[in-house]
Design an enzyme around this catalytic site. Structure first.
Site, short mmCIF file in Angstrom:
data_model
loop_
_atom_site.label_atom_id
_atom_site.label_comp_id
_atom_site.label_asym_id
_atom_site.label_seq_id
_atom_site.Cartn_x
_atom_site.Cartn_y
_atom_site.Cartn_z
N TYR A 166 -8.36 14.87 -6.73
CA TYR A 166 -7.49 14.33 -7.76
C TYR A 166 -6.62 15.50 -8.50
CZ TYR A 166 -6.16 11.29 -11.70
OH TYR A 166 -5.46 10.75 -12.74
N ASP A 171 0.89 -1.13 0.11
CA ASP A 171 0.02 0.06 -0.06
C ASP A 171 0.87 1.26 -0.14
OD1 ASP A 171 -1.67 2.10 0.68
OD2 ASP A 171 -2.91 1.18 2.03
N1 LIG Z 1 -6.30 6.52 -17.12
C1 LIG Z 1 -6.25 7.82 -17.40
O1 LIG Z 1 -6.94 8.55 -18.01
C2 LIG Z 1 -5.31 8.56 -16.56
C3 LIG Z 1 -4.95 9.78 -16.86
C4 LIG Z 1 -3.87 10.49 -16.22
C5 LIG Z 1 -3.34 10.04 -15.24
N2 LIG Z 1 -3.55 8.66 -14.76
C6 LIG Z 1 -2.84 8.28 -13.78
O2 LIG Z 1 -2.12 7.03 -14.25
C7 LIG Z 1 -2.05 6.22 -13.10
C8 LIG Z 1 -2.47 4.66 -13.47
O3 LIG Z 1 -3.68 4.98 -13.61
P1 LIG Z 1 -4.42 3.77 -14.58
O4 LIG Z 1 -5.42 4.41 -15.31
O5 LIG Z 1 -3.49 2.92 -15.18
O6 LIG Z 1 -5.25 3.04 -13.27
P2 LIG Z 1 -5.69 1.40 -13.03
O7 LIG Z 1 -6.87 1.51 -11.96
O8 LIG Z 1 -5.91 0.84 -14.19
O9 LIG Z 1 -4.29 1.20 -12.13
C9 LIG Z 1 -4.10 1.50 -11.13
C10 LIG Z 1 -3.17 0.72 -10.13
O10 LIG Z 1 -2.57 1.21 -8.93
C11 LIG Z 1 -2.90 0.33 -7.88
N3 LIG Z 1 -3.19 0.75 -6.71
C12 LIG Z 1 -4.02 1.61 -6.27
N4 LIG Z 1 -4.01 2.11 -4.95
C13 LIG Z 1 -2.73 1.60 -4.56
C14 LIG Z 1 -2.25 1.46 -3.26
N5 LIG Z 1 -2.65 2.36 -2.24
N6 LIG Z 1 -0.94 1.04 -3.14
C15 LIG Z 1 -0.71 0.31 -4.35
N7 LIG Z 1 -1.41 0.22 -5.30
C16 LIG Z 1 -2.12 0.80 -5.63
C17 LIG Z 1 -4.24 -0.44 -8.43
O11 LIG Z 1 -4.53 -1.89 -7.53
C18 LIG Z 1 -4.14 -0.44 -9.83
O12 LIG Z 1 -3.26 -1.65 -10.14
C19 LIG Z 1 -2.75 6.85 -11.85
O13 LIG Z 1 -1.61 7.43 -10.92
C20 LIG Z 1 -3.56 7.85 -12.30
O14 LIG Z 1 -3.99 8.77 -11.70
C21 LIG Z 1 -4.53 7.95 -15.36
#
Ligand SMILES: NC(=O)c1ccc[n+]([C@@H]2O[C@H](COP(=O)([O-])OP(=O)(O)OC[C@H]3O[C@@H](n4cnc5c(N)ncnc54)[C@H](O)[C@@H]3O)[C@@H](O)[C@H]2O)c1
Length: 246
Positions: A152, A60
């Site tokens: 966020y 975490d």
């Molecule tokens: N998808 C988008 O459009 C987008 C756009 C901009 C930024 N982001 C950022 O990119 C990153 C990845 O996003 P994604 O879209 O791949 O999301 P996702 O939900 O597919 O993957 C996120 C991962 O983080 C893990 N996670 C969450 N909380 C956690 C914790 N406390 N400790 C350890 N692991 C944890 C989850 O289990 C998951 O596997 C994030 O930081 C998100 O904010 C995403």
């Protein structure tokens, strides 16, 4: 990436998973850190199938002791860490009036404090080796704001500040610290947070003629983790199909 060792947080899903698979195909050994160890294990199995090496550590990222333990296991398994990608994070949509202090604190703890804790854990190792690459996940929200996302957008703006300050601190040690700011890309996080209508409205802000994919994001993370980006540091690289040109 041949012979490189990478820690990727949030690598059980979305961008982190795609990046882990790409880095493994390029020859890197990966420590997959995620709160969801079961899904991370599935990614490790996929990596093993393509002949790569991956280790799973449940973490975490918001918990100091959990981060310490995961990084110490990663170092035990891989002996060195050349690259840290901080992908772990989540978002939600809430008007400020509806956002509880508890919800605010949890999101800031995971997204922003998690990035701080993971960077803090690996910096002494990278300083000792006088090299290393760190890439943090910011977001287009840090550049443009977003309706109903003060928590966020706040966390992602914090990540921009952490990236710039840390880049300055460790530049003389040969360590690159950058962030990327993706626009909306469909991943499990995205699908969890938005209704189809909201998703379509967000995706309609993208001028480019196709949607972005996790592979687009993984390719940029690959470049920023490679020797070819050696003179880039403290930058926040936008990747959004033209949704925001700053
Ligand atoms: N998808 C988008 O459009 C987008 C756009 C901009 C930024 N982001 C950022 O990119 C990153 C990845 O996003 P994604 O879209 O791949 O999301 P996702 O939900 O597919 O993957 C996120 C991962 O983080 C893990 N996670 C969450 N909380 C956690 C914790 N406390 N400790 C350890 N692991 C944890 C989850 O289990 C998951 O596997 C994030 O930081 C998100 O904010 C995403």
């Amino acid at each position: 990436m041949e012979g490189k060792k990478a820690v990727i947080t949030g690598s059980a899903s979305g961008f982190g998973k795609e990046t882990a698979l790409l880095f493994a195909r390029e020859g890197a050994e990966i420590s997959l850190l995620d709160i969801n160890a079961e899904s991370a294990q599935k990614v490790a199995t996929e990596i093993a199938k393509i002949g790569g090496r991956a280790h799973v550590m449940q973490v975490d990222v918001s918990e100091e002791e959990s981060v310490k333990s995961a990084f110490s296991q990663a170092l035990e398994q891989m002996h060195t860490v050349d690259i840290l990608i901080n992908c772990a994070g989540y978002g939600r949509s809430s008007r400020i009036q509806d956002l509880t202090l508890e919800q605010w604190r949890r999101l800031i703890d995971v997204n922003m404090t998690g990035t701080f804790l993971c960077c803090r854990e690996i910096i002494p190792h990278m300083v000792e080796r006088q090299c290393g690459k760190i890439v943090n996940l910011a977001s287009i929200c840090a550049q443009t704001g977003r309706m109903v996302a003060v928590d966020y957008a706040g966390s992602k703006s914090g990540i921009v500040g952490i990236t710039r300050a840390l880049a300055l601190q460790v530049a003389a040690d040969g360590i690159n610290v950058n962030a990327i700011a993706p626009g909306p890309v469909v991943t499990p996080l995205f699908e969890k947070n938005y209704t189809t209508e909201q998703m379509n409205s967000l995706l309609s802000t993208i001028p480019f003629k196709r949607k972005g994919t996790p592979t687009d994001i993984a390719n940029l993370l690959l470049f920023l983790s490679s020797d070819e980006s050696g003179w880039i540091t403290g930058e926040v690289i936008a990747i959004n199909g033209g949704a925001f040109i700053g």
